[in-house]
Enzyme design. Sequence first.
Site, PDB file in Angstrom:
ATOM      1  N   HIS A  85      51.653  45.612  39.985  1.00 57.52           N
ATOM      2  CA  HIS A  85      50.677  45.359  41.044  1.00 57.52           C
ATOM      3  C   HIS A  85      50.241  46.681  41.661  1.00 57.52           C
ATOM      4  CE1 HIS A  85      49.117  42.343  44.104  1.00 57.52           C
ATOM      5  NE2 HIS A  85      48.846  43.505  44.694  1.00 57.52           N
TER       6      HIS A  85
ATOM      7  N   HIS B  58      54.467  39.464  46.145  1.00 54.75           N
ATOM      8  CA  HIS B  58      55.218  40.026  47.267  1.00 54.75           C
ATOM      9  C   HIS B  58      56.249  39.067  47.881  1.00 54.75           C
ATOM     10  CE1 HIS B  58      52.012  42.712  46.506  1.00 54.75           C
ATOM     11  NE2 HIS B  58      51.135  42.236  47.369  1.00 54.75           N
TER      12      HIS B  58
ATOM     13  N   ARG C 108      43.137  36.123  40.516  1.00 55.06           N
ATOM     14  CA  ARG C 108      43.840  36.227  41.798  1.00 55.06           C
ATOM     15  C   ARG C 108      43.116  35.509  42.920  1.00 55.06           C
ATOM     16  NH1 ARG C 108      44.975  41.311  45.861  1.00 55.06           N
ATOM     17  NH2 ARG C 108      47.104  40.743  46.437  1.00 55.06           N
TER      18      ARG C 108
ATOM     19  N   HIS D  88      46.371  48.990  42.787  1.00 54.38           N
ATOM     20  CA  HIS D  88      44.928  48.938  42.985  1.00 54.38           C
ATOM     21  C   HIS D  88      44.338  50.339  42.814  1.00 54.38           C
ATOM     22  CE1 HIS D  88      45.780  45.086  44.898  1.00 54.38           C
ATOM     23  NE2 HIS D  88      46.515  45.705  45.817  1.00 54.38           N
TER      24      HIS D  88
ATOM     25  N   ASP E 157      52.769  48.153  44.533  1.00 53.29           N
ATOM     26  CA  ASP E 157      51.663  47.853  45.446  1.00 53.29           C
ATOM     27  C   ASP E 157      50.906  49.115  45.862  1.00 53.29           C
ATOM     28  OD1 ASP E 157      50.039  46.027  46.947  1.00 53.29           O
ATOM     29  OD2 ASP E 157      51.075  46.631  48.768  1.00 53.29           O
TER      30      ASP E 157
END
Length: 274
Positions: free
Chosen positions: A11, A163, A104, A13, A230
Amino acid sequence: MICPPGTVDCHVHVYGPDSVYPVAETRSFDVPEALPSTLRAVEGVLGVDRVVLVQPSGYGVDNRRHLEAAKEIGMPARVIVALRSTVTKAELEVMHDQGARGVRYNIGHAGAVPISEMPELAGKIADLGWHVQLHVMDDGGRAPLVEMADTLCGLPTDFVIDHVGSIKPGLGLDQPAFQALLRMLETGKCWVKLSCGYRMSALPPPYEDMVPYIKALIECRDDRLVWASDWPHVSFKGVMPNTTDLLDQMLTWVPDVETRHKIFVENPERLYQF
């Protein structure tokens, strides 16, 4: 901690440059520039070999930045996209070839794709072996995981909960959201990301108040857990952890070497079709 060969960061970005990939007007927070080259450098420090690029709320349903980043980053990558249910089979097949493996939903984010579209879209992606991914945020005392459990377990796809379900460690193991998460995990259709302890915990790394929850998840289905950093940790107002701490925490969360190997390598290989 030294990552085992084949480790997947499940995960992350990327953002920018803004002149090429403008963020959506519906975004609920501003984001920093976080380019694929920077992410590659971070993963190199961690010793991560593969990544999963996850469409953030800031880009709405414009998936170009992450689909193109999968080609730019120079390491094996998969992509989780955000889509409306009107997407066509041909469009899905193109994205599959670009590395997409899931869709998602951001529950509680401004401008998020309506969750009401999820069953229809899940039907369209099932034949491709994709899954549904959900980020569930606190929405004022309700327990979305409890309310959505039957719907999620009835989908024709697997589903991934981001999460650790955004649980609240201070509420104890019996809190309804966590018990719902365990029940879903037990079915084998649910996967859980061990990530974002820094957003949930009241303690510094390695977030030891999370350990009872991670232990319960492992005892339930250690073959349905994956790890994620993350990165780049957007919209976080607390003390920012070093990304290396988010890797090292796993020595405390998952002390067994064989179980960590499942979570870092074997489980994400199956889930993301590496």
